[in-house]
Write a protein that holds these residues in place. Structure first.
Motif, PDB file in Angstrom:
ATOM      1  N   ILE A 228      57.379  23.954   2.917  1.00 54.57           N
ATOM      2  CA  ILE A 228      57.632  23.740   1.287  1.00 54.57           C
ATOM      3  C   ILE A 228      56.238  24.123   0.792  1.00 54.57           C
ATOM      4  CG2 ILE A 228      57.475  21.881  -0.367  1.00 54.57           C
ATOM      5  CD1 ILE A 228      59.036  20.179   1.805  1.00 54.57           C
ATOM      6  N   PRO A 229      56.369  25.201   0.094  1.00 51.81           N
ATOM      7  CA  PRO A 229      55.176  25.900  -0.558  1.00 51.81           C
ATOM      8  C   PRO A 229      54.732  24.818  -1.692  1.00 51.81           C
ATOM      9  CG  PRO A 229      57.153  27.497  -0.677  1.00 51.81           C
ATOM     10  CD  PRO A 229      57.904  26.131  -0.264  1.00 51.81           C
ATOM     11  N   VAL A 230      53.585  24.826  -1.799  1.00 50.06           N
ATOM     12  CA  VAL A 230      52.898  23.986  -3.041  1.00 50.06           C
ATOM     13  C   VAL A 230      51.734  24.843  -3.669  1.00 50.06           C
ATOM     14  CG1 VAL A 230      53.321  21.792  -1.653  1.00 50.06           C
ATOM     15  CG2 VAL A 230      51.257  22.881  -1.388  1.00 50.06           C
ATOM     16  N   SER A 231      51.447  24.412  -4.914  1.00 46.15           N
ATOM     17  CA  SER A 231      50.639  25.300  -5.570  1.00 46.15           C
ATOM     18  C   SER A 231      49.076  24.385  -5.130  1.00 46.15           C
ATOM     19  CB  SER A 231      50.598  24.835  -7.161  1.00 46.15           C
ATOM     20  OG  SER A 231      49.357  24.948  -7.923  1.00 46.15           O
ATOM     21  N   HIS A 232      48.184  25.450  -4.939  1.00 47.57           N
ATOM     22  CA  HIS A 232      46.725  24.868  -4.194  1.00 47.57           C
ATOM     23  C   HIS A 232      46.140  24.035  -5.565  1.00 47.57           C
ATOM     24  CE1 HIS A 232      42.654  26.144  -2.666  1.00 47.57           C
ATOM     25  NE2 HIS A 232      43.136  25.259  -2.135  1.00 47.57           N
TER      26      HIS A 232
END
Length: 229
Positions: A188-192
């Motif tokens: 699941i890609p997430v915003s830093h």
């Protein structure tokens, strides 16, 4: 943690113990693998070496938690630096491989366990490292889990997450069309920035340290250091 965390943890255990056990065993060894998996192996090695470089070179007398240790490569290297290491993973099968692969020079220095890395009964540690475990969770779950780990780390927590790159987001979107039986647990890609903001709210006393991304072919992961001392 939320019921969603527990459900995902169960699915990860089933995946690594059944569907992906042979592939993961090969990936984490010197066995021949496909070109795609070779880039993942190289990327994981680069990431592991970087995380180890963020720890003191001399770990004598330090207690380390390898949270999500897999087959134990990082735990073994930390033990060779003098640390007393607990390596824990959700997969009993991977833990059995870790025990089997542990060389004689770290016997008595590493304890491998199967279970939940968030279990408070594990106690406190000088440093906690969690490599490529939280990549399977949503940003709010990552922040909550990381905050819980940081509270048990006397000096630092280092964890990785899947950055919100276009490639990872596209791969996740395409994966939704696979039959359920063919799907691996999604990354699941997430915003830093979003993750840092959520973490700061969950544990305002901690300080963000170094962060760096590793990209090798089909492997992309971002490391974040949290300073607790």
């Amino acid at each position: 943690m939320s019921p969603g965390w527990d459900a995902k943890r169960v699915r990860l255990e089933e995946y690594f113990d059944r569907t992906a056990f042979d592939a993961w065993t090969a990936l984490t060894s010197d066995a021949p693998v496909s070109k795609i998996r070779a880039t993942v192996r190289a990327g994981r090695e680069d990431m592991r070496n970087m995380l180890l470089s963020w720890l003191p070179q001399d770990l004598t007398g330090r207690r380390i938690l390898d949270a999500g240790c897999g087959t134990g490569a990082l735990a073994i290297e930390a033990a060779r630096r003098g640390a007393d290491v607990v390596g824990i993973d959700v997969s009993p099968q991977l833990i059995s491989i870790a025990v089997e692969r542990a060389p004689r020079d770290v016997h008595g220095k590493v304890q491998f366990l199967s279970g939940d890395m968030l279990d408070p009964r594990l106690g406190t540690f000088d440093h906690i490292v969690s490599m490529d475990v939280l990549i399977h969770y949503e940003a709010d779950q990552i922040a909550t889990a990381a905050a819980g780990l940081a509270e048990r780390a006397r000096k630092s927590l280092i964890f990785t997450f899947a950055p919100g790159t276009p490639l990872l987001r596209t791969a996740r979107a395409v994966g939704q069309f696979f039959p359920k039986s063919d799907r691996s647990p999604s990354i699941i890609p997430v915003s830093h920035d979003n993750l840092r903001s959520r973490f700061s709210r969950a544990l305002p006393a901690a300080r963000m340290g170094r962060d760096q991304r590793v990209s090798r072919g089909f492997y992309t992961s971002h490391a974040q250091e949290v300073l607790t001392a």
